[in-house]
Write a protein that holds these residues in place. Structure first.
Motif, mmCIF file in Angstrom:
data_model
loop_
_atom_site.group_PDB
_atom_site.id
_atom_site.type_symbol
_atom_site.label_atom_id
_atom_site.label_comp_id
_atom_site.label_asym_id
_atom_site.label_seq_id
_atom_site.Cartn_x
_atom_site.Cartn_y
_atom_site.Cartn_z
ATOM 1 N N GLU A 37 0.802 -1.244 0.000
ATOM 2 C CA GLU A 37 0.000 0.000 0.000
ATOM 3 C C GLU A 37 0.824 1.277 0.000
ATOM 4 O O GLU A 37 0.268 2.355 0.194
ATOM 5 C CB GLU A 37 -0.853 0.036 1.290
ATOM 6 N N GLU A 38 2.151 1.167 -0.147
ATOM 7 C CA GLU A 38 2.970 2.370 0.060
ATOM 8 C C GLU A 38 3.877 2.669 -1.136
ATOM 9 O O GLU A 38 3.835 1.987 -2.151
ATOM 10 C CB GLU A 38 3.760 2.210 1.373
ATOM 11 N N GLN A 44 6.425 -0.472 4.187
ATOM 12 C CA GLN A 44 5.933 -1.699 3.521
ATOM 13 C C GLN A 44 6.787 -2.061 2.305
ATOM 14 O O GLN A 44 6.921 -3.244 1.950
ATOM 15 C CB GLN A 44 4.478 -1.528 3.081
ATOM 16 N N PHE A 95 -7.775 -1.250 6.834
ATOM 17 C CA PHE A 95 -8.664 -1.607 5.721
ATOM 18 C C PHE A 95 -9.238 -3.017 5.903
ATOM 19 O O PHE A 95 -10.407 -3.261 5.634
ATOM 20 C CB PHE A 95 -7.915 -1.493 4.382
ATOM 21 N N GLU A 150 4.349 -0.095 12.168
ATOM 22 C CA GLU A 150 5.080 0.825 11.269
ATOM 23 C C GLU A 150 5.505 2.095 11.998
ATOM 24 O O GLU A 150 6.464 2.749 11.614
ATOM 25 C CB GLU A 150 4.206 1.187 10.067
ATOM 26 N N ARG A 173 -10.244 12.393 8.647
ATOM 27 C CA ARG A 173 -10.222 11.206 7.785
ATOM 28 C C ARG A 173 -9.754 9.987 8.583
ATOM 29 O O ARG A 173 -8.797 10.061 9.349
ATOM 30 C CB ARG A 173 -9.276 11.421 6.606
ATOM 31 N N MET A 175 -9.154 5.528 8.092
ATOM 32 C CA MET A 175 -9.162 4.401 7.159
ATOM 33 C C MET A 175 -10.549 3.748 7.230
ATOM 34 O O MET A 175 -11.293 3.969 8.190
ATOM 35 C CB MET A 175 -8.050 3.415 7.519
ATOM 36 N N TRP A 196 -6.847 5.802 0.813
ATOM 37 C CA TRP A 196 -5.664 6.649 0.875
ATOM 38 C C TRP A 196 -5.589 7.673 -0.267
ATOM 39 O O TRP A 196 -5.275 8.843 -0.059
ATOM 40 C CB TRP A 196 -4.379 5.813 0.927
ATOM 41 N N ASN A 213 -1.763 9.315 11.036
ATOM 42 C CA ASN A 213 -0.814 8.424 10.374
ATOM 43 C C ASN A 213 0.522 8.464 11.108
ATOM 44 O O ASN A 213 0.772 9.407 11.864
ATOM 45 C CB ASN A 213 -0.605 8.834 8.906
ATOM 46 N N PRO A 214 1.407 7.488 10.861
ATOM 47 C CA PRO A 214 2.743 7.606 11.461
ATOM 48 C C PRO A 214 3.553 8.722 10.784
ATOM 49 O O PRO A 214 3.320 9.037 9.604
ATOM 50 C CB PRO A 214 3.378 6.238 11.214
ATOM 51 N N PHE A 216 6.527 8.948 9.520
ATOM 52 C CA PHE A 216 7.266 8.723 8.267
ATOM 53 C C PHE A 216 6.348 8.935 7.065
ATOM 54 O O PHE A 216 6.754 9.431 6.017
ATOM 55 C CB PHE A 216 7.908 7.313 8.250
ATOM 56 N N TRP A 217 5.060 8.583 7.253
ATOM 57 C CA TRP A 217 4.091 8.674 6.151
ATOM 58 C C TRP A 217 3.617 10.124 5.966
ATOM 59 O O TRP A 217 3.356 10.585 4.862
ATOM 60 C CB TRP A 217 2.915 7.740 6.468
ATOM 61 N N PHE A 238 0.363 2.405 14.173
ATOM 62 C CA PHE A 238 -0.077 1.933 12.856
ATOM 63 C C PHE A 238 0.501 0.525 12.698
ATOM 64 O O PHE A 238 1.714 0.333 12.688
ATOM 65 C CB PHE A 238 0.447 2.851 11.749
#
Ligand code: 6CS
Length: 342
Positions: A37-38, A44, A95, A150, A173, A175, A196, A213-214, A216-217, A238
């Motif tokens: 998903e990344e 991931q 998800f 994550e 927002r 998931m 996403w 979100n984390p 890094f994301w 996450f």
């Protein structure tokens, strides 16, 4: 028979045997498809490439990795895996919770500890993770190979938030699983489930006022550009999961099953090293890139006000999952107690 003709016969046989062996190898050598998903270099992706490296270094098989968007959204790659078009998929419980309600357990706020070493030990040792979850995934045609964290969840909002009332009238927002909506309702916000691909645009156009979100994301997806107030609430991690199509996995020879399991274990060991310090690095990059960003770390007292809303989410989790969810939650709590006592 002259020694020359003996040699020719032997050489002929060897050439034949070699050709046959090579043919058998190329028949057995598979090209497995794996989607996540990344984006390139994200957690991931690092996991998928470590998995691929192990498989390719230890067998004739190859692994083709597909990143976010190449085959669609998270729900699309799950469908493709269940249909057997893909052999492997990394889909997060955020998800999968819509498909396997028990996977929503990760969205009960303040259930997971904040300390990273404790979290990793939990993923390594927990019976809920390593025994109960594989059975639940198997009922949906999936062989669960690894669950891993994550990063700690951080909320980004259009203005700093320190108490549940600050979330009033803000669309946040989430998931696409119903329990995460319950969490944000409990926190005082208006939850807005989105895949996403729609998040950046929705923040940019103010259709939503925040997301979680984390770090890094938040850095890699540029979310801080359109949602610059970072709030550390300590409410969860996450978590993600990597799995195979179960029919495919069950049909593998025992040595290939072991290869796949070993590759997933190898990737887990690599990923926990990768995520160590990743959040701090990403935060430093964000601060360097933007003057607009604010960072709010909730005090223990402020956290208590959010934590007080957690029991109602836990109650919803049990309503949504029944006896099986109740058992899982008890196991989860027992496993957490075990790792927290060290
Ligand atoms: O928020 C999301 O939807 C995405 N967040 C992460 C960290 N990974 C993939 C997921 O789709």
């Amino acid at each position: 028979m002259s020694s020359m003709s003996k040699f020719k016969k032997l050489a002929g046989f060897s050439a034949f045997a070699f050709a046959a062996m090579t043919a058998a190898n190329s028949v057995n050598a598979a090209n497995w498809r794996y989607a996540h998903e990344e984006y390139e270099g994200d957690v991931q992706d690092v996991f998928a490439y470590d998995f691929k490296e192990y498989i390719e270094d230890n067998s004739d098989h190859t692994v083709q990795v597909y990143r976010f968007g190449e085959l669609g959204e998270s729900d699309d790659i799950m469908e493709q895996t269940q249909a057997g078009i893909l052999q492997f998929v990394n889909q997060s419980p955020g998800f999968t919770g819509a498909l396997i309600p028990e996977a929503q357990i990760f969205f009960i706020p303040y259930l997971m500890p904040t300390n990273m070493d404790t979290v990793i030990q939990f993923f390594r040792e927990s019976d809920a993770i390593n025994e109960a979850f594989p059975k639940l995934y198997a009922q949906n045609g999936l062989e669960l190979l690894q669950m891993y964290p994550e990063g700690e969840m951080v909320v980004t909002v259009d203005e700093p938030v320190t108490k549940p009332e600050d979330f009033n009238n803000k669309k946040i927002r989430v998931m696409t699983n119903p329990l995460l909506s319950e969490t944000y309702s409990a926190f005082g916000a208006t939850p807005t489930p989105l895949p996403w691909g729609e998040v950046y645009g929705a923040l940019q156009t103010n259709m939503i006022q925040g997301q979680e979100n984390p770090i890094f994301w938040i850095e890699s997806g540029g979310l801080y550009e359109v949602s610059p107030n970072l709030v550390f609430t300590s409410h969860g991690w996450f978590t993600t999961a990597m799995m195979a199509n179960k029919n495919f996995y069950d049909g593998l020879a025992d040595e290939d099953k072991k290869l796949v399991q070993d590759a997933a274990d190898y990737a887990f060991e690599k990923i926990i090293v990768h995520i160590d310090g990743l959040a701090d690095e990403a935060l430093a990059k964000i601060k360097k890139a933007s003057d607009e960003v604010t960072v709010t770390r909730l005090t223990d007292e402020q956290i208590e006000a959010f934590k007080a809303r957690a029991p109602q989410v836990e109650k919803k989790f049990i309503e949504m999952t029944g006896e099986s969810g109740k058992e899982l939650l008890n196991q989860f709590k027992e496993d957490l107690k075990e790792v927290q006592k060290d």
